[in-house]
Design a protein around this motif. Structure first.
Motif, short mmCIF file in Angstrom:
data_model
loop_
_atom_site.label_atom_id
_atom_site.label_comp_id
_atom_site.label_asym_id
_atom_site.label_seq_id
_atom_site.Cartn_x
_atom_site.Cartn_y
_atom_site.Cartn_z
N ALA A 7 0.86 -1.18 0.00
CA ALA A 7 0.00 0.00 0.00
C ALA A 7 0.90 1.23 0.00
CB ALA A 7 -0.91 0.00 1.22
N VAL A 8 0.71 2.09 -1.00
CA VAL A 8 1.49 3.32 -1.13
C VAL A 8 0.58 4.48 -0.75
CG1 VAL A 8 2.88 4.76 -2.67
CG2 VAL A 8 2.83 2.26 -2.99
N LEU A 9 1.00 5.30 0.21
CA LEU A 9 0.09 6.33 0.71
C LEU A 9 0.74 7.71 0.71
CD1 LEU A 9 0.76 7.32 3.89
CD2 LEU A 9 0.03 4.99 4.36
N ASP A 10 -0.11 8.71 0.76
CA ASP A 10 0.34 10.10 0.86
C ASP A 10 -0.71 10.89 1.64
OD1 ASP A 10 2.26 12.32 -0.31
OD2 ASP A 10 0.22 13.08 -0.50
N PHE A 11 -0.23 11.73 2.54
CA PHE A 11 -1.09 12.65 3.27
C PHE A 11 -0.86 14.08 2.79
CE2 PHE A 11 -1.07 9.41 6.72
CZ PHE A 11 -2.41 9.44 7.06
N VAL A 38 -3.80 -1.60 -8.54
CA VAL A 38 -5.02 -2.40 -8.70
C VAL A 38 -6.20 -1.82 -7.92
CG1 VAL A 38 -3.74 -4.52 -9.19
CG2 VAL A 38 -4.38 -3.99 -6.82
N ALA A 39 -5.96 -0.89 -7.00
CA ALA A 39 -7.06 -0.30 -6.22
C ALA A 39 -6.61 1.05 -5.68
CB ALA A 39 -7.48 -1.22 -5.07
N ARG A 40 -7.59 1.94 -5.45
CA ARG A 40 -7.31 3.30 -5.00
C ARG A 40 -8.30 3.71 -3.91
NH1 ARG A 40 -6.40 3.00 -10.44
NH2 ARG A 40 -4.57 4.12 -11.30
N TYR A 41 -7.81 4.52 -2.97
CA TYR A 41 -8.68 5.14 -1.97
C TYR A 41 -8.23 6.59 -1.82
CZ TYR A 41 -10.97 6.32 2.42
OH TYR A 41 -11.76 6.93 3.38
N GLN A 42 -9.18 7.52 -1.80
CA GLN A 42 -8.86 8.93 -1.61
C GLN A 42 -10.00 9.59 -0.86
OE1 GLN A 42 -10.64 11.60 -3.29
NE2 GLN A 42 -9.48 13.15 -2.17
N SER A 43 -9.66 10.46 0.10
CA SER A 43 -10.70 11.24 0.77
C SER A 43 -10.08 12.45 1.45
CB SER A 43 -11.42 10.40 1.82
OG SER A 43 -12.46 11.16 2.45
N LEU A 44 -10.79 13.58 1.39
CA LEU A 44 -10.53 14.67 2.32
C LEU A 44 -10.96 14.21 3.70
CD1 LEU A 44 -11.92 17.65 0.21
CD2 LEU A 44 -9.51 17.18 0.69
N TRP A 50 -7.43 23.98 11.34
CA TRP A 50 -7.43 25.12 10.43
C TRP A 50 -6.30 24.99 9.42
CZ3 TRP A 50 -3.84 29.41 10.23
CH2 TRP A 50 -4.26 30.47 9.41
N VAL A 51 -6.59 25.26 8.16
CA VAL A 51 -5.57 25.19 7.10
C VAL A 51 -4.97 26.58 6.91
CG1 VAL A 51 -5.10 24.63 4.69
CG2 VAL A 51 -6.88 23.36 5.95
N PRO A 52 -3.67 26.76 7.16
CA PRO A 52 -3.04 28.06 6.95
C PRO A 52 -3.07 28.45 5.47
CG PRO A 52 -1.63 26.61 8.26
CD PRO A 52 -2.74 25.76 7.71
N PRO A 53 -3.08 29.75 5.17
CA PRO A 53 -3.17 30.19 3.78
C PRO A 53 -2.07 29.64 2.88
CG PRO A 53 -3.58 32.03 5.26
CD PRO A 53 -3.17 30.89 6.12
N PHE A 54 -0.83 29.52 3.37
CA PHE A 54 0.23 29.04 2.48
C PHE A 54 0.06 27.56 2.16
CE2 PHE A 54 2.00 27.81 6.56
CZ PHE A 54 2.78 26.69 6.30
N ILE A 55 -0.54 26.79 3.08
CA ILE A 55 -0.84 25.38 2.81
C ILE A 55 -1.98 25.28 1.79
CG2 ILE A 55 -1.70 23.24 3.80
CD1 ILE A 55 1.11 23.66 4.65
N GLU A 56 -2.99 26.12 1.96
CA GLU A 56 -4.09 26.14 0.99
C GLU A 56 -3.58 26.47 -0.41
OE1 GLU A 56 -8.23 28.59 0.06
OE2 GLU A 56 -7.49 28.48 2.13
N GLN A 57 -2.65 27.42 -0.49
CA GLN A 57 -2.09 27.79 -1.80
C GLN A 57 -1.30 26.63 -2.39
OE1 GLN A 57 0.42 31.25 -1.68
NE2 GLN A 57 0.30 31.57 -3.88
N LEU A 58 -0.58 25.91 -1.55
CA LEU A 58 0.24 24.78 -2.02
C LEU A 58 -0.61 23.61 -2.49
CD1 LEU A 58 3.13 23.46 -2.20
CD2 LEU A 58 2.69 22.60 0.12
N THR A 59 -1.64 23.25 -1.72
CA THR A 59 -2.40 22.04 -1.99
C THR A 59 -3.71 22.28 -2.73
OG1 THR A 59 -3.62 22.13 0.11
CG2 THR A 59 -1.48 21.00 0.12
N GLY A 60 -4.25 23.48 -2.59
CA GLY A 60 -5.58 23.75 -3.14
C GLY A 60 -6.69 23.28 -2.23
N ILE A 61 -6.35 22.77 -1.04
CA ILE A 61 -7.35 22.30 -0.09
C ILE A 61 -7.69 23.44 0.87
CG2 ILE A 61 -7.85 20.66 1.76
CD1 ILE A 61 -5.84 18.74 0.39
N HIS A 150 0.93 17.62 -4.89
CA HIS A 150 0.46 18.06 -3.58
C HIS A 150 -1.04 17.81 -3.41
CE1 HIS A 150 4.37 19.63 -2.64
NE2 HIS A 150 4.35 20.39 -3.69
N ARG A 151 -1.57 16.83 -4.13
CA ARG A 151 -2.85 16.22 -3.80
C ARG A 151 -2.55 14.76 -3.54
NH1 ARG A 151 -7.63 19.13 -4.27
NH2 ARG A 151 -8.39 17.36 -3.05
N ALA A 152 -3.22 14.20 -2.55
CA ALA A 152 -2.78 12.94 -1.97
C ALA A 152 -2.78 11.77 -2.95
CB ALA A 152 -3.65 12.61 -0.75
#
Length: 210
Positions: A7-11, A38-44, A50-61, A150-152
């Motif tokens: 399983a390969v993951l990213d946060f 062979v399979a994928r899982y993704q979720s917010l 709270w998401v800081p503005p610079f993180i929002e700019q980096l990830t779009g989240i 920078h999207r999981a």
């Protein structure tokens, strides 16, 4: 190809470490078997952080996106069941491992499997790469574009493709027939200066078993 299912993951997160009260905002996981996804899982995931503005700019989240996301506890229960006891891998795994362990602990679960790290492996197996950042490595190796960095899920797929690329390299260039998660964990601990000797030893071991 890899001998076992991994399983390969990213946060994506609000900061650098759970020790600094950072929380996960998104997780992406892909299951790799026989050299392919062979399979994928993704979720917010909504932890209330709270998401800081610079993180929002980096990830779009954005904070607005997370307000309607499922609770972090629900997501972690789902993704823990999705992963099961498969061994884990991430690019810069020391980062993702901290968040995986911390978010599991909040739902009274505990990791039982080891992490391999495609960043550590790339530094040892791809020394000629001009950069060991995930996106740069994938472009350098000519691997598929998986979507926005920078999207999981996109990053998890990139790490999976990179790992399969390195497994093929080990098999075809270095003559190592069986590439297991355990072998990857062993190789990532070898000092870069001793990598050539370690690969030669593995070749000789493979030859003696043939």
């Amino acid at each position: 190809m890899l001998a076992d299912s991994i399983a390969v993951l990213d946060f994506e997160t609000t900061g650098m470490s759970p020790a600094q009260q950072a929380r996960a905002t998104e997780i992406g996981v892909v299951i790799v078997e026989d050299g392919r996804i062979v399979a994928r899982y993704q979720s917010l995931m909504n932890s209330g952080a709270w998401v800081p503005p610079f993180i929002e700019q980096l990830t779009g989240i954005s904070n607005a996106m997370l307000r309607t996301a499922p609770p972090a506890a629900q997501v972690m229960q789902e993704v823990a069941e999705f992963v099961g006891e498969r061994p884990l891998l991430a690019h810069n795994a020391s980062f993702d491992q901290k968040f995986w362990d911390a978010e599991l602990a909040l739902i009274s679960r505990q990791r039982v499997q080891p992490f391999a790290c495609s960043l550590l492996l790339s530094r040892r197996l791809l020394p000629l790469a001009p950069s060991h950042k995930l996106g740069n490595l994938n472009r350098w190796a000519g691997l598929p574009d998986t979507g926005k960095a920078h999207r999981a899920l996109a990053d998890a797929e990139m790490a999976a493709n990179l790992t399969c690329f390195m497994a093929t390299l080990l098999r075809e260039r270095h003559g190592i027939a069986e590439i297991s998660h355990e072998l990857l964990c062993t190789l990532q601990r070898v000092p870069a200066a001793k990598m050539a000797q370690a690969l030669q030893n593995l070749r000789e071991h493979n030859f003696s078993r043939a």
